[in-house]
Design a protein around this motif. Structure first.
Motif, mmCIF file in Angstrom:
data_model
loop_
_atom_site.group_PDB
_atom_site.id
_atom_site.type_symbol
_atom_site.label_atom_id
_atom_site.label_comp_id
_atom_site.label_asym_id
_atom_site.label_seq_id
_atom_site.Cartn_x
_atom_site.Cartn_y
_atom_site.Cartn_z
ATOM 1 N N GLY A 21 0.690 -1.382 0.076
ATOM 2 C CA GLY A 21 -0.218 0.072 -0.149
ATOM 3 C C GLY A 21 0.844 1.248 -0.013
ATOM 4 N N ASP A 22 1.994 1.102 0.684
ATOM 5 C CA ASP A 22 2.842 2.405 0.549
ATOM 6 C C ASP A 22 3.439 2.703 -0.743
ATOM 7 O OD1 ASP A 22 2.788 2.659 3.501
ATOM 8 O OD2 ASP A 22 4.423 1.522 3.954
ATOM 9 N N ALA A 23 3.625 1.787 -1.536
ATOM 10 C CA ALA A 23 3.913 1.960 -3.100
ATOM 11 C C ALA A 23 2.921 2.627 -3.837
ATOM 12 C CB ALA A 23 4.560 0.674 -3.598
ATOM 13 N N PHE A 24 1.712 1.954 -3.649
ATOM 14 C CA PHE A 24 0.618 2.857 -4.208
ATOM 15 C C PHE A 24 0.357 4.272 -3.715
ATOM 16 C CE2 PHE A 24 -3.937 3.686 -5.530
ATOM 17 C CZ PHE A 24 -3.651 3.304 -6.765
ATOM 18 N N GLY A 25 0.645 4.470 -2.322
ATOM 19 C CA GLY A 25 0.593 5.700 -1.928
ATOM 20 C C GLY A 25 1.304 6.693 -2.525
ATOM 21 N N PHE A 26 2.569 6.596 -2.859
ATOM 22 C CA PHE A 26 3.526 7.199 -3.249
ATOM 23 C C PHE A 26 3.160 7.452 -4.694
ATOM 24 C CE2 PHE A 26 6.657 5.164 -0.189
ATOM 25 C CZ PHE A 26 6.669 6.299 0.568
ATOM 26 N N LEU A 27 2.735 6.675 -5.429
ATOM 27 C CA LEU A 27 2.355 6.877 -6.599
ATOM 28 C C LEU A 27 1.057 7.954 -6.837
ATOM 29 C CD1 LEU A 27 2.012 3.241 -8.398
ATOM 30 C CD2 LEU A 27 3.436 5.088 -9.284
ATOM 31 N N PHE A 28 0.236 7.752 -5.625
ATOM 32 C CA PHE A 28 -0.867 8.651 -5.808
ATOM 33 C C PHE A 28 -0.249 10.063 -5.439
ATOM 34 C CE2 PHE A 28 -3.713 11.204 -2.874
ATOM 35 C CZ PHE A 28 -5.029 11.152 -3.476
ATOM 36 N N GLU A 29 0.740 10.112 -4.608
ATOM 37 C CA GLU A 29 1.160 11.589 -4.151
ATOM 38 C C GLU A 29 2.035 12.034 -5.294
ATOM 39 O OE1 GLU A 29 3.830 10.846 -0.704
ATOM 40 O OE2 GLU A 29 2.265 11.532 0.382
ATOM 41 N N ARG A 30 2.580 11.152 -6.259
ATOM 42 C CA ARG A 30 3.135 11.635 -7.311
ATOM 43 C C ARG A 30 2.384 12.364 -8.339
ATOM 44 N NH1 ARG A 30 7.677 7.449 -9.447
ATOM 45 N NH2 ARG A 30 8.470 7.916 -7.549
ATOM 46 N N HIS A 31 1.379 11.698 -8.581
ATOM 47 C CA HIS A 31 0.451 11.994 -9.913
ATOM 48 C C HIS A 31 -0.892 12.322 -9.554
ATOM 49 C CE1 HIS A 31 3.450 10.184 -12.156
ATOM 50 N NE2 HIS A 31 3.323 8.766 -11.681
ATOM 51 N N ALA A 32 -1.386 12.381 -8.303
ATOM 52 C CA ALA A 32 -2.841 12.938 -8.067
ATOM 53 C C ALA A 32 -2.980 14.401 -8.684
ATOM 54 C CB ALA A 32 -3.122 12.656 -6.581
ATOM 55 N N PRO A 33 -1.971 14.948 -8.417
ATOM 56 C CA PRO A 33 -2.108 16.587 -8.619
ATOM 57 C C PRO A 33 -2.505 16.677 -10.205
ATOM 58 C CG PRO A 33 -0.447 16.445 -7.119
ATOM 59 C CD PRO A 33 -0.926 15.185 -7.551
ATOM 60 N N ARG A 34 -1.812 15.937 -11.039
ATOM 61 C CA ARG A 34 -1.946 16.132 -12.458
ATOM 62 C C ARG A 34 -3.360 15.592 -12.862
ATOM 63 N NH1 ARG A 34 3.155 14.987 -16.174
ATOM 64 N NH2 ARG A 34 1.623 15.851 -17.758
ATOM 65 N N ILE A 35 -3.797 14.529 -12.427
ATOM 66 C CA ILE A 35 -4.992 13.971 -12.628
ATOM 67 C C ILE A 35 -6.231 14.802 -12.164
ATOM 68 C CG2 ILE A 35 -6.579 11.931 -12.299
ATOM 69 C CD1 ILE A 35 -4.182 11.333 -14.086
ATOM 70 N N TYR A 36 -5.968 15.491 -10.979
ATOM 71 C CA TYR A 36 -6.963 16.365 -10.372
ATOM 72 C C TYR A 36 -7.181 17.633 -11.317
ATOM 73 C CZ TYR A 36 -9.174 19.860 -7.116
ATOM 74 O OH TYR A 36 -10.051 20.489 -6.634
ATOM 75 N N ASN A 37 -5.946 18.229 -11.841
ATOM 76 C CA ASN A 37 -5.977 19.205 -12.814
ATOM 77 C C ASN A 37 -6.810 18.883 -13.964
ATOM 78 O OD1 ASN A 37 -4.533 21.723 -12.154
ATOM 79 N ND2 ASN A 37 -2.767 20.578 -12.020
ATOM 80 N N TYR A 38 -6.397 17.671 -14.654
ATOM 81 C CA TYR A 38 -7.059 17.270 -15.820
ATOM 82 C C TYR A 38 -8.745 16.931 -15.675
ATOM 83 C CZ TYR A 38 -8.561 13.881 -19.353
ATOM 84 O OH TYR A 38 -8.947 13.158 -20.495
ATOM 85 N N CYS A 39 -8.980 16.475 -14.434
ATOM 86 C CA CYS A 39 -10.450 16.200 -14.122
ATOM 87 C C CYS A 39 -11.155 17.494 -13.907
ATOM 88 C CB CYS A 39 -10.702 15.433 -12.903
ATOM 89 S SG CYS A 39 -10.152 13.909 -13.121
ATOM 90 N N PHE A 40 -10.356 18.721 -13.268
ATOM 91 C CA PHE A 40 -11.099 20.022 -13.236
ATOM 92 C C PHE A 40 -11.227 20.843 -14.410
ATOM 93 C CE2 PHE A 40 -10.263 24.618 -12.785
ATOM 94 C CZ PHE A 40 -11.632 24.763 -12.053
ATOM 95 N N ARG A 41 -10.482 20.344 -15.224
ATOM 96 C CA ARG A 41 -10.483 21.208 -16.513
ATOM 97 C C ARG A 41 -11.448 20.696 -17.442
ATOM 98 N NH1 ARG A 41 -3.522 21.123 -17.354
ATOM 99 N NH2 ARG A 41 -3.436 22.897 -16.130
ATOM 100 N N ARG A 42 -11.833 19.349 -17.212
ATOM 101 C CA ARG A 42 -13.093 18.818 -17.974
ATOM 102 C C ARG A 42 -14.136 19.114 -17.457
ATOM 103 N NH1 ARG A 42 -11.253 14.632 -21.632
ATOM 104 N NH2 ARG A 42 -13.341 15.188 -22.455
ATOM 105 N N THR A 43 -14.318 19.501 -16.103
ATOM 106 C CA THR A 43 -15.366 19.580 -15.357
ATOM 107 C C THR A 43 -16.003 21.094 -14.843
ATOM 108 O OG1 THR A 43 -14.689 19.026 -13.150
ATOM 109 C CG2 THR A 43 -15.493 17.110 -14.572
ATOM 110 N N GLY A 44 -14.664 21.650 -14.690
ATOM 111 C CA GLY A 44 -15.002 23.335 -14.135
ATOM 112 C C GLY A 44 -15.675 23.115 -12.778
ATOM 113 N N ASP A 45 -15.379 21.917 -11.951
ATOM 114 C CA ASP A 45 -16.121 21.750 -10.681
ATOM 115 C C ASP A 45 -15.078 21.285 -9.881
ATOM 116 O OD1 ASP A 45 -17.472 20.371 -8.356
ATOM 117 O OD2 ASP A 45 -19.371 20.933 -9.837
#
Length: 205
Positions: A21-45
């Motif tokens: 789980g720690d390894a996946f947690g590091f993947l989340f920390e590494r890439h969550a901001p970019r995925i979040y940006n992408y989702c915000f840009r697609r929804t505006g929400d």
């Protein structure tokens, strides 16, 4: 953390597939901001983007046990999952967010993507105005523009994310950019509009 920061995605993915789980947690920390940006840009929400990000990583956690990454980075896969989540967002995202919270991961503080409420509202209004134009494109053209122009993915990575040939990415991108220029010129500023401008970029750190 500095040592983990040097561990490539495919190695973290392999460890996560073995139940780390720690390894996946590091993947989340590494890439969550970019995925979040992408989702915000697609929804505006903002709130919906948070739910979509959680849903994306929930699916990624389930997917990692099925086999290794097909590229060095996890981003093409994550963007592909996020794109599918966007297509299915009418389903209950709240349940997906709650399920993500139950994963056996280290207790992570979710990134504080935007602390100022007024700024969040302004960004949402601006993004929704841009999306009103963007939504007039066919969905397949929206996807490639959002990945290549908004998220800086290469043609190869966008093709991997969407499961389509590189030539299809190029042709859809060219058509989408052309349509955007046509749509933006009559209603707004007289400038070369290859892509919809981006009003917000959350801190990646």
């Amino acid at each position: 953390m500095s040592q983990v920061g040097e561990v490539p995605d495919h190695a973290l993915w392999r460890r996560a597939a073995a139940g780390d789980g720690d390894a996946f947690g590091f993947l989340f920390e590494r890439h969550a901001p970019r995925i979040y940006n992408y989702c915000f840009r697609r929804t505006g929400d903002w709130a919906r983007a948070e739910d979509l990000t959680s849903a994306t990583f929930l699916v990624a956690w389930k997917t990692c046990r099925r086999g290794p990454l097909q590229s060095e980075s996890a981003l093409p896969l994550l963007y592909g999952i996020a794109t599918n989540a966007l297509r299915n967002q009418r389903r209950s995202l709240k349940r997906g967010r709650e399920a993500f919270g139950r994963l056996p991961l280290p207790r992570l503080e979710e990134p504080d993507f935007a602390d100022d409420t007024a700024e969040r509202l302004d960004d949402s209004r601006e993004m929704r105005a841009l999306l009103a134009v963007f939504a007039q494109l066919p969905r397949r053209e929206q996807d490639v523009i959002a990945l290549c122009d908004w998220s800086d993915l290469s043609y190869d990575d966008a093709a991997a994310a969407l499961g389509i040939p590189i030539g299809t990415v190029r042709s859809r991108l060219a058509r989408g950019r052309h349509r955007l220029r046509e749509l933006a010129t009559p209603s707004g500023p007289e400038r070369d509009v290859n892509v919809v401008p981006l009003p917000i970029e959350v801190n990646k750190r």
